[in-house]
Motif scaffolding. Structure first.
Motif, PDB file in Angstrom:
ATOM      1  N   LEU A  87     -14.840  -1.245   1.511  1.00 48.25           N
ATOM      2  CA  LEU A  87     -13.904  -1.678   2.278  1.00 48.25           C
ATOM      3  C   LEU A  87     -12.730  -2.194   1.283  1.00 48.25           C
ATOM      4  O   LEU A  87     -11.404  -1.978   1.702  1.00 48.25           O
ATOM      5  CB  LEU A  87     -14.371  -2.986   3.100  1.00 48.25           C
ATOM      6  N   ARG A  88     -13.110  -2.739   0.407  1.00 52.73           N
ATOM      7  CA  ARG A  88     -12.230  -3.492  -0.535  1.00 52.73           C
ATOM      8  C   ARG A  88     -11.387  -2.243  -1.307  1.00 52.73           C
ATOM      9  O   ARG A  88     -10.113  -2.148  -1.443  1.00 52.73           O
ATOM     10  CB  ARG A  88     -12.790  -4.332  -1.715  1.00 52.73           C
ATOM     11  N   LEU A  89     -11.989  -1.281  -1.579  1.00 52.47           N
ATOM     12  CA  LEU A  89     -11.355  -0.062  -2.142  1.00 52.47           C
ATOM     13  C   LEU A  89     -10.310   0.647  -1.340  1.00 52.47           C
ATOM     14  O   LEU A  89      -9.372   1.077  -1.461  1.00 52.47           O
ATOM     15  CB  LEU A  89     -12.234   0.575  -2.864  1.00 52.47           C
ATOM     16  N   ALA A  90     -10.776   0.617   0.054  1.00 55.24           N
ATOM     17  CA  ALA A  90      -9.867   1.238   1.001  1.00 55.24           C
ATOM     18  C   ALA A  90      -8.956   0.505   1.455  1.00 55.24           C
ATOM     19  O   ALA A  90      -7.547   1.115   1.476  1.00 55.24           O
ATOM     20  CB  ALA A  90     -11.008   1.581   2.344  1.00 55.24           C
ATOM     21  N   GLU A  91      -8.867  -0.704   1.090  1.00 55.34           N
ATOM     22  CA  GLU A  91      -7.509  -1.675   1.385  1.00 55.34           C
ATOM     23  C   GLU A  91      -6.637  -1.417   0.279  1.00 55.34           C
ATOM     24  O   GLU A  91      -5.562  -1.693   0.444  1.00 55.34           O
ATOM     25  CB  GLU A  91      -8.031  -3.224   1.294  1.00 55.34           C
ATOM     26  N   LEU A  92      -7.171  -1.325  -1.068  1.00 56.22           N
ATOM     27  CA  LEU A  92      -6.378  -1.061  -2.258  1.00 56.22           C
ATOM     28  C   LEU A  92      -5.885   0.069  -2.194  1.00 56.22           C
ATOM     29  O   LEU A  92      -4.649   0.231  -2.751  1.00 56.22           O
ATOM     30  CB  LEU A  92      -7.228  -1.370  -3.417  1.00 56.22           C
ATOM     31  N   SER A  93      -6.342   1.197  -1.710  1.00 54.17           N
ATOM     32  CA  SER A  93      -5.717   2.467  -1.552  1.00 54.17           C
ATOM     33  C   SER A  93      -4.760   2.578  -0.605  1.00 54.17           C
ATOM     34  O   SER A  93      -4.096   3.685  -0.589  1.00 54.17           O
ATOM     35  CB  SER A  93      -6.921   3.496  -1.458  1.00 54.17           C
ATOM     36  N   SER A  94      -4.755   1.631   0.348  1.00 53.66           N
ATOM     37  CA  SER A  94      -3.713   1.837   1.543  1.00 53.66           C
ATOM     38  C   SER A  94      -2.215   1.493   1.018  1.00 53.66           C
ATOM     39  O   SER A  94      -2.365   0.717   0.062  1.00 53.66           O
ATOM     40  CB  SER A  94      -4.317   1.024   2.856  1.00 53.66           C
ATOM     41  N   GLY A  95      -1.497   1.802   1.747  1.00 53.50           N
ATOM     42  CA  GLY A  95      -0.019   1.401   1.241  1.00 53.50           C
ATOM     43  C   GLY A  95       0.369  -0.084   1.688  1.00 53.50           C
ATOM     44  O   GLY A  95       1.557  -0.439   1.419  1.00 53.50           O
ATOM     45  N   THR A  96      -0.520  -0.537   2.306  1.00 52.67           N
ATOM     46  CA  THR A  96      -0.064  -1.784   2.859  1.00 52.67           C
ATOM     47  C   THR A  96      -0.288  -2.993   2.206  1.00 52.67           C
ATOM     48  O   THR A  96       0.306  -4.246   2.400  1.00 52.67           O
ATOM     49  CB  THR A  96      -0.656  -2.283   4.308  1.00 52.67           C
ATOM     50  N   HIS A  97      -0.898  -2.804   0.931  1.00 50.49           N
ATOM     51  CA  HIS A  97      -1.408  -3.936   0.107  1.00 50.49           C
ATOM     52  C   HIS A  97      -0.532  -3.805  -1.296  1.00 50.49           C
ATOM     53  O   HIS A  97      -1.261  -3.863  -2.345  1.00 50.49           O
ATOM     54  CB  HIS A  97      -2.762  -4.014  -0.299  1.00 50.49           C
ATOM     55  N   ALA A  98       0.591  -4.039  -1.251  1.00 54.09           N
ATOM     56  CA  ALA A  98       1.474  -3.964  -2.470  1.00 54.09           C
ATOM     57  C   ALA A  98       1.544  -5.136  -3.343  1.00 54.09           C
ATOM     58  O   ALA A  98       1.475  -4.948  -4.471  1.00 54.09           O
ATOM     59  CB  ALA A  98       2.952  -3.552  -1.903  1.00 54.09           C
ATOM     60  N   GLN A  99       1.290  -6.307  -2.791  1.00 55.14           N
ATOM     61  CA  GLN A  99       0.957  -7.356  -3.301  1.00 55.14           C
ATOM     62  C   GLN A  99      -0.311  -7.484  -4.227  1.00 55.14           C
ATOM     63  O   GLN A  99      -0.306  -7.901  -5.609  1.00 55.14           O
ATOM     64  CB  GLN A  99       1.024  -8.733  -2.684  1.00 55.14           C
ATOM     65  N   THR A 100      -1.522  -6.824  -3.563  1.00 51.15           N
ATOM     66  CA  THR A 100      -2.559  -6.719  -4.489  1.00 51.15           C
ATOM     67  C   THR A 100      -2.559  -5.617  -5.468  1.00 51.15           C
ATOM     68  O   THR A 100      -3.079  -5.949  -6.543  1.00 51.15           O
ATOM     69  CB  THR A 100      -3.642  -6.354  -3.465  1.00 51.15           C
ATOM     70  N   ARG A 101      -1.784  -4.568  -5.572  1.00 49.12           N
ATOM     71  CA  ARG A 101      -1.394  -3.575  -6.359  1.00 49.12           C
ATOM     72  C   ARG A 101      -0.833  -4.237  -7.505  1.00 49.12           C
ATOM     73  O   ARG A 101      -0.832  -3.932  -8.822  1.00 49.12           O
ATOM     74  CB  ARG A 101      -0.785  -2.557  -5.836  1.00 49.12           C
ATOM     75  N   ARG A 102       0.340  -5.013  -7.179  1.00 46.49           N
ATOM     76  CA  ARG A 102       1.056  -5.783  -8.321  1.00 46.49           C
ATOM     77  C   ARG A 102       0.071  -6.864  -9.249  1.00 46.49           C
ATOM     78  O   ARG A 102       0.172  -6.737 -10.366  1.00 46.49           O
ATOM     79  CB  ARG A 102       2.202  -6.421  -7.563  1.00 46.49           C
ATOM     80  N   GLU A 103      -0.738  -7.319  -8.384  1.00 46.49           N
ATOM     81  CA  GLU A 103      -1.468  -8.421  -9.204  1.00 46.49           C
ATOM     82  C   GLU A 103      -2.659  -7.645  -9.998  1.00 46.49           C
ATOM     83  O   GLU A 103      -2.888  -7.655 -11.105  1.00 46.49           O
ATOM     84  CB  GLU A 103      -2.451  -9.088  -8.100  1.00 46.49           C
ATOM     85  N   ILE A 104      -3.107  -6.246  -9.417  1.00 46.24           N
ATOM     86  CA  ILE A 104      -4.033  -5.438 -10.436  1.00 46.24           C
ATOM     87  C   ILE A 104      -3.315  -5.033 -11.560  1.00 46.24           C
ATOM     88  O   ILE A 104      -3.715  -4.772 -12.635  1.00 46.24           O
ATOM     89  CB  ILE A 104      -4.780  -4.264  -9.471  1.00 46.24           C
ATOM     90  N   GLY A 105      -2.289  -4.399 -11.323  1.00 46.60           N
ATOM     91  CA  GLY A 105      -1.294  -3.923 -12.563  1.00 46.60           C
ATOM     92  C   GLY A 105      -1.004  -5.017 -13.465  1.00 46.60           C
ATOM     93  O   GLY A 105      -1.136  -4.789 -14.807  1.00 46.60           O
TER      94      GLY A 105
END
Length: 165
Positions: A87-105
């Motif tokens: 579920l968490r990986l599906a959330e991260l791969s969706s385009g709606t979680h830009a903030q989370t992608r920035r945090e991971i970067g």
């Protein structure tokens, strides 16, 4: 003189009241009722349960409603660790979680910077040791308890005699 039966309450008074019960005299109900009573107190008209039974709905005197869970965990579904990870990986791969992608970067860049600094400090430490120490001293350090396979313990005498005696 009054008869002793006159002081007793009548049977009609002891019979339970028909219709709606008062909230204060009702038997204990689900956890949601307690939560809603704490929130609204005497402003509650009546309770009802959701069809699935996981929530209690309070209808207030002013016509409004409020809900509360009947479970301590809020009725949350407990997922296995594998399902939670999917579920968490599906959330991260969706385009709606830009903030989370920035945090991971950011965390990735921070981890790489820490790795580079650690390698540089280790390399400088090794260079400093090899240039500052004499080769004989370096050999003594390397052949100490950490570099010696026997751990610094002398080998036993094959003749079986004990030294010093």
């Amino acid at each position: 003189m009054k008869s002793p039966e006159a002081s007793r309450p009548s049977a009609a008074r002891r019979a339970p009241r028909r219709g709606r019960r008062s909230i204060t005299t009702a038997p204990p109900g689900p956890l949601g009722e307690d939560i809603l009573l704490a929130r609204h107190g005497d402003h509650i008209d009546h309770f009802r349960q959701d069809p699935d039974g996981s929530r209690t709905v309070a209808v207030l005197h002013d016509g409004g409603t409020d809900t509360a869970p009947n479970h301590f965990d809020g009725g949350a579904v407990h997922l296995s660790p594998v399902d939670r990870t999917r579920l968490r990986l599906a959330e991260l791969s969706s385009g709606t979680h830009a903030q989370t992608r920035r945090e991971i970067g950011f965390l990735t860049k921070l981890s790489l910077a820490w790795l580079l600094v650690s390698v540089a400090v280790f390399g400088l430490m090794m260079w400093g040791i090899t240039t500052a120490m004499e080769p004989g001293d370096l050999q003594i350090v390397m052949s100490g308890p950490l570099g010696d396979p026997s751990g610094g313990v002398p080998a036993p005498d094959p003749s079986g005699t004990v030294d010093g005696g």
